[in-house]
Design an enzyme around this catalytic site. Structure first.
Site, PDB file in Angstrom:
ATOM      1  N   GLU A   6       0.249   3.622   1.123  1.00 33.80           N
ATOM      2  CA  GLU A   6      -0.959   2.857   1.430  1.00 33.80           C
ATOM      3  C   GLU A   6      -0.679   1.956   2.619  1.00 33.80           C
ATOM      4  O   GLU A   6       0.358   1.293   2.685  1.00 33.80           O
ATOM      5  CB  GLU A   6      -1.403   1.946   0.269  1.00 33.80           C
ATOM      6  N   GLU A  10       2.296   0.267  -7.496  1.00 35.90           N
ATOM      7  CA  GLU A  10       2.443  -1.176  -7.364  1.00 35.90           C
ATOM      8  C   GLU A  10       2.647  -1.907  -8.687  1.00 35.90           C
ATOM      9  O   GLU A  10       1.839  -2.751  -9.082  1.00 35.90           O
ATOM     10  CB  GLU A  10       1.228  -1.767  -6.629  1.00 35.90           C
TER      11      GLU A  10
END
Length: 426
Positions: free
Chosen positions: A343, A158
């Protein structure tokens, strides 16, 4: 083989922050600064996974999981972020990987999940163009030790969130508030990714990925100003980190008053855009965008309404995951590699967590629908195995399939753990 896994991050679960030669990370520094983390919580002990990893691997095996996505703490490997290697740190991950392999669990290793060595931050962190080179050196060190047993390597986790919350808004470590002046952090993370891809392949890594946090962007209305605002936000959140990988260029940032990214040098985009073996996608919810109410940014977050929310207040929109995956396939076509949901999860209280079961059931169905619509999705990793240190929220948000009593470190599988076990078993 479809990968069914869970995901964790080093600072959120390991603890043992000063043991066996580990250096200081930016999250060690940040969490000990008053007012940074809710109730002054830190990751000093977290889930004590550093000592309790055999128990945690046994929990994964009992659930029937065939993959585990974990991250390596850069300060455990190079306490100063460069130079001397801490063999005791490598030994820990060596033991963990062996333990996973013994249970038939595929290790999926993330090299950077936000815990930058503090020594590198003191030199500018990801604002410093030397950091990508140090990152590639670190990648080579870890791969040389583990690539014979770790088939899947993820460079960054991320980078959008790390840039935005860490460097632009100051809500995460290192706590800088640079706003648009944080854009070099995006480029230097991506450059580090590209250099690490080469280093990983040179040291035997079979599969190399990056994990991006992506969101479907919904305009608040069909008004031209809302549509333009949504396009600007999509460029910042999604395209800034995907376009250089798959089309070889950055999106237009003129809506932000940025006409030229003067930190991009000749050859950088070629380094960043090397072919990948997969794209990791972290999905939590869509984002609804309206025209700006101030001159600070070319958009406002209008909030997603009309859906149930998690304990964190995040809207629960399973079909947003299907929408996102199909939009990636539409945008990038043949350039898009196989996708792994690295995720997806939710925060809810309690051990009898029917809300989490419903959440996971809906999102797994969305993955299957995306597959039916032609998206090559090859894995799904639940965030997270354990309740853990949830960054600026400390221990107040529980994302785990397994409940952790942070006073005793007792692990208790939740109803969602048993539900997932049954799903995987078929």
């Amino acid at each position: 083989m479809f990968l069914w896994g869970t995901a964790t991050a080093s600072y959120q679960i390991e603890g043992a922050v000063s043991e066996d030669g580990r250096g200081v990370s930016i999250w060690d520094t940040f969490s000990h600064e008053p007012g940074r983390v809710r109730d002054g919580h830190t990751g000093d002990v977290a889930c004590d996974h550093y000592h309790r990893w055999p128990e945690d691997v046994a929990l994964m095996a009992d659930a029937g999981l065939n993959a585990y996505r974990f991250s390596v703490a850069w300060p455990r490997i190079q306490p100063a972020g460069r130079g001397a290697v801490n063999q005791a740190g490598l030994d820990f991950y060596d033991r963990l990987v062996d333990g996973l392999c013994e249970k038939g669990i595929t290790p999926a290793l993330t090299l950077f999940h936000w815990d930058l060595p503090q020594a590198l931050e003191d030199e500018g962190g990801w604002l410093n163009r030397d950091t990508p080179r140090y990152f590639a050196d670190y990648a080579a060190i870890v791969a040389e030790r583990l690539a014979d047993r770790v088939p899947m390597w993820i460079t960054l986790n991320e980078p959008f969130v790390h840039m935005t919350f860490g460097y632009a808004l100051g809500a995460h470590a290192p706590g800088r508030t640079l706003f648009l002046d944080a854009l070099p952090v995006a480029h230097h993370q991506l450059l580090g990714h590209g250099l690490a891809v080469s280093a990983l392949r040179a040291n035997g890594a079979e599969q190399v990925l990056i994990t991006n946090n992506c969101t479907p962007v919904w305009p608040a209305s069909d008004a031209p100003e809302d549509l333009a605002a949504a396009e600007a936000y999509d460029a910042l959140h999604n395209r800034l980190f995907n376009d250089p990988l798959f089309v070889g260029s950055y999106p237009d940032f003129s809506a932000f008053g940025v006409e030229e990214l003067d930190f991009v040098r000749d050859g950088d985009l070629e380094t960043i855009g090397q072919p990948l073996d997969g794209l990791g996608i972290n999905y939590y919810n869509p984002t609804r965008i309206s025209a700006p109410s101030t001159d600070a940014l070319p958009f406002d977050d209008a909030g997603v309404t009309g859906y149930p929310t998690t304990a964190f207040g995040w809207p629960v929109v399973p079909d947003g995951l299907r929408e996102l995956l199909v939009s990636l396939k539409t945008r990038y076509g043949a350039a898009l590699p196989p996708v792994y949901i690295t995720e997806n999860g939710c925060s809810y209280e309690g051990i009898d967590d029917q809300e989490r079961i419903d959440y996971l059931d809906g999102h797994i169905a969305a993955v299957r629908q995306a597959q039916a619509e032609g998206v090559d999705v090859r894995g799904y990793f639940v965030w997270s195995l354990l309740d853990n240190f949830e960054w600026a929220e400390g221990y107040h948000q529980r994302f785990g399939l397994v409940h952790v009593d942070f006073a005793t470190q007792e692990r208790t599988p939740k109803a969602s753990y048993h539900w997932l076990k049954r799903l995987i078993a078929g």
